[in-house]
Motif scaffolding. Sequence first.
Motif, PDB file in Angstrom:
ATOM      1  N   ARG A 195       0.766  -1.199   0.087  1.00  0.00           N
ATOM      2  CA  ARG A 195       0.050  -0.097   0.014  1.00  0.00           C
ATOM      3  C   ARG A 195       0.922   1.150  -0.022  1.00  0.00           C
ATOM      4  NH1 ARG A 195      -4.982  -0.310  -0.030  1.00  0.00           N
ATOM      5  NH2 ARG A 195      -6.268  -2.193   0.852  1.00  0.00           N
TER       6      ARG A 195
ATOM      7  N   ARG B 215      -3.783   3.432  -1.082  1.00  0.00           N
ATOM      8  CA  ARG B 215      -3.974   2.401  -2.325  1.00  0.00           C
ATOM      9  C   ARG B 215      -3.084   1.333  -2.353  1.00  0.00           C
ATOM     10  NH1 ARG B 215      -6.299   5.608  -7.408  1.00  0.00           N
ATOM     11  NH2 ARG B 215      -6.218   3.219  -8.101  1.00  0.00           N
ATOM     12  N   GLN B 216      -3.583   0.047  -2.878  1.00  0.00           N
ATOM     13  CA  GLN B 216      -2.657  -0.904  -3.111  1.00  0.00           C
ATOM     14  C   GLN B 216      -1.984  -1.007  -4.470  1.00  0.00           C
ATOM     15  OE1 GLN B 216      -4.255  -4.997  -2.611  1.00  0.00           O
ATOM     16  NE2 GLN B 216      -2.244  -5.456  -1.531  1.00  0.00           N
TER      17      GLN B 216
END
Length: 85
Positions: free
Chosen positions: A37, A60-61
């Motif tokens: 992430r 966000r990954q």
Amino acid sequence: MPWALTHDDTLPNGVALCPNLHRAFDRYLFWVDDDYRIQLTSDFEEHAGGAHGICQFADRQLQLPKNPAWWPRLENFRAQRATAF
């Protein structure tokens, strides 16, 4: 790890970034945690980032390849964090 230091051009030694994100990564404005992430530095401010800014990627990954053997090495991200902090 930087290619200039290792000459390692295998897939697990890389992560695809646009030029702006590459510069931000090299300047430690964001890093990738052990869950892949994106984390921003706590004092990072963005005034008019919009669709081209960095803040949109916070927490966000990464989009990882289907084959885990091609994923970026976590130890490289850890080394980048250790250098920054």
